[in-house]
Design a protein around this motif. Structure first.
Motif, PDB file in Angstrom:
ATOM      1  N   ASN A 162       0.860  -1.196   0.000  1.00 66.45           N
ATOM      2  CA  ASN A 162       0.000   0.000   0.000  1.00 66.45           C
ATOM      3  C   ASN A 162       0.891   1.239   0.000  1.00 66.45           C
ATOM      4  O   ASN A 162       2.123   1.117  -0.106  1.00 66.45           O
ATOM      5  N   ASP A 163       0.265   2.412   0.115  1.00 72.47           N
ATOM      6  CA  ASP A 163       1.081   3.627   0.287  1.00 72.47           C
ATOM      7  C   ASP A 163       0.757   4.353   1.588  1.00 72.47           C
ATOM      8  O   ASP A 163       1.380   5.355   1.902  1.00 72.47           O
ATOM      9  N   ASP A 164      -0.210   3.844   2.341  1.00 75.80           N
ATOM     10  CA  ASP A 164      -0.550   4.467   3.631  1.00 75.80           C
ATOM     11  C   ASP A 164       0.349   3.974   4.765  1.00 75.80           C
ATOM     12  O   ASP A 164       0.258   4.470   5.888  1.00 75.80           O
ATOM     13  N   GLY A 165       1.171   2.958   4.469  1.00 75.74           N
ATOM     14  CA  GLY A 165       2.063   2.416   5.481  1.00 75.74           C
ATOM     15  C   GLY A 165       1.526   1.124   6.076  1.00 75.74           C
ATOM     16  O   GLY A 165       0.318   0.865   6.069  1.00 75.74           O
TER      17      GLY A 165
ATOM     18  N   ARG B 215       6.086   3.703   6.724  1.00 72.68           N
ATOM     19  CA  ARG B 215       5.372   4.929   7.100  1.00 72.68           C
ATOM     20  C   ARG B 215       4.500   5.371   5.929  1.00 72.68           C
ATOM     21  O   ARG B 215       4.600   4.804   4.851  1.00 72.68           O
ATOM     22  N   GLU B 216       3.686   6.374   6.166  1.00 69.58           N
ATOM     23  CA  GLU B 216       2.806   6.905   5.124  1.00 69.58           C
ATOM     24  C   GLU B 216       3.628   7.403   3.930  1.00 69.58           C
ATOM     25  O   GLU B 216       4.582   8.160   4.090  1.00 69.58           O
ATOM     26  N   ARG B 217       3.254   6.929   2.737  1.00 61.12           N
ATOM     27  CA  ARG B 217       3.924   7.355   1.507  1.00 61.12           C
ATOM     28  C   ARG B 217       2.915   7.766   0.447  1.00 61.12           C
ATOM     29  O   ARG B 217       3.164   7.580  -0.749  1.00 61.12           O
TER      30      ARG B 217
ATOM     31  N   ILE C 137      -5.767  -1.361   1.319  1.00 58.68           N
ATOM     32  CA  ILE C 137      -6.873  -0.561   0.793  1.00 58.68           C
ATOM     33  C   ILE C 137      -6.579   0.891   1.140  1.00 58.68           C
ATOM     34  O   ILE C 137      -6.420   1.217   2.326  1.00 58.68           O
ATOM     35  N   ASN C 138      -6.481   1.716   0.107  1.00 62.21           N
ATOM     36  CA  ASN C 138      -6.092   3.093   0.371  1.00 62.21           C
ATOM     37  C   ASN C 138      -7.190   3.864   1.089  1.00 62.21           C
ATOM     38  O   ASN C 138      -8.375   3.686   0.845  1.00 62.21           O
ATOM     39  N   ARG C 139      -6.726   4.727   1.961  1.00 56.69           N
ATOM     40  CA  ARG C 139      -7.618   5.642   2.673  1.00 56.69           C
ATOM     41  C   ARG C 139      -7.918   6.808   1.737  1.00 56.69           C
ATOM     42  O   ARG C 139      -7.131   7.744   1.604  1.00 56.69           O
TER      43      ARG C 139
ATOM     44  N   GLY D  93       0.597   6.372  -4.947  1.00 54.41           N
ATOM     45  CA  GLY D  93       1.515   5.267  -4.687  1.00 54.41           C
ATOM     46  C   GLY D  93       0.796   3.934  -4.705  1.00 54.41           C
ATOM     47  O   GLY D  93       1.367   2.904  -5.075  1.00 54.41           O
ATOM     48  N   THR D  94      -0.472   3.942  -4.308  1.00 48.64           N
ATOM     49  CA  THR D  94      -1.289   2.720  -4.304  1.00 48.64           C
ATOM     50  C   THR D  94      -1.402   2.165  -5.725  1.00 48.64           C
ATOM     51  O   THR D  94      -1.179   0.977  -5.959  1.00 48.64           O
ATOM     52  N   VAL D  95      -1.746   3.043  -6.652  1.00 47.34           N
ATOM     53  CA  VAL D  95      -1.912   2.618  -8.044  1.00 47.34           C
ATOM     54  C   VAL D  95      -0.545   2.263  -8.654  1.00 47.34           C
ATOM     55  O   VAL D  95      -0.422   1.276  -9.381  1.00 47.34           O
TER      56      VAL D  95
HETATM   57 MG   LIG Z   1      -2.613   6.632   0.501  1.00 48.41          MG
END
Ligand SMILES: [Mg+2]
Length: 251
Positions: free
Chosen positions: A7-10, A36-38, A90-92, A104-106
């Protein structure tokens, strides 16, 4: 089925925890995610710094890098066999329309596609992001994982999935919609008297056009947009081929 989850939220975000839990009912899950969050890091790859992988609990690797790094490192470094599927999320917050290249998720799903591994990204559009909201999206992800695994994706294609909260109305195949970005840049003065700025703070809108990701999600449906990496605008060829590009070279 071996599933690499990122994911990209960490790695500590509720979205990835719900996703990993749900996917573990349909396959073996290894989580390789940023420490960490990215968010909004796009398709960034770390080439000039070392990457660390910390196995914070069995099958959960926290990486000191980007989502794209995680997919790379997961496939080529941490897993002993190539995964059958990469799922990112699952992205926020939704990832729709013109926002996709920021995400970053995609990008993680994009990276998996480059490596020949089927992939989808999944994001949740919610005003609250309660844990139960992620549960519904996570259940949908598990079903989709099985379908992707059994059917296989079209060549060079990955899926961008956006899920609304509440009772899901339908599942729609969609195209990318159009964002209405705010022009707002917030200027402030720091305690030492220097100016600083925040971008991306204004209200974001979208063009509500049937057939788009935004339209589907705003009407309570799951949106699935098939994407590929070729950004070429083929429709512009006719017009641009009439241009004189004026090649000038020294004799
Ligand atoms: Mg995100």
């Amino acid at each position: 089925m071996l599933i690499l989850v990122t994911n990209d939220d960490g790695i500590h975000s509720p979205g990835i925890v719900a996703l990993a839990q749900s996917l573990s009912t349909v396959g073996d899950v290894v989580v390789v995610a940023p420490d960490r969050e990215r968010s909004a890091i796009g398709h960034s790859l770390t080439l000039h710094a070392p990457l660390r992988a910390d196995e914070i609990r069995p099958g959960f690797f926290a990486i000191s890098g980007t989502p794209t790094d995680c997919v790379n490192l997961g496939i080529h470094g941490l897993l002993s066999v190539k995964p059958d599927l990469v799922v990112s999320g699952i992205n926020r917050g939704g990832n729709m329309g013109d926002d996709l290249t920021y995400s970053g998720t995609v990008a993680a799903a994009m990276e998996a596609t480059l490596m020949g591994v089927p992939a989808f990204a999944i994001s949740l559009e919610s005003p609250t992001f309660r844990l139960e909201d992620f549960t519904v999206a996570a259940q949908f992800a598990a079903g989709l994982a099985q379908t992707v695994h059994s059917r296989g994706l079209p060549l060079d294609t990955f899926l961008n999935v956006n899920v609304p909260v509440g009772k899901l109305a339908a599942v729609q195949l969609t195209r990318q919609g159009k964002r209405r970005y705010s022009d707002k840049v917030e200027k402030k003065i720091d305690p030492r008297g220097r100016a600083y700025y925040w971008i991306g703070v204004g209200e974001l809108g979208f063009e509500d056009v049937p057939g788009t990701d935004f339209h589907a999600v705003s009407n309570g449906s799951v949106s699935i947009t098939p994407l590929h990496l070729d950004l070429t605008n083929f429709r512009s060829f006719d017009e641009l081929s009439t241009w004189d590009f004026n090649l000038q070279q020294a004799e």
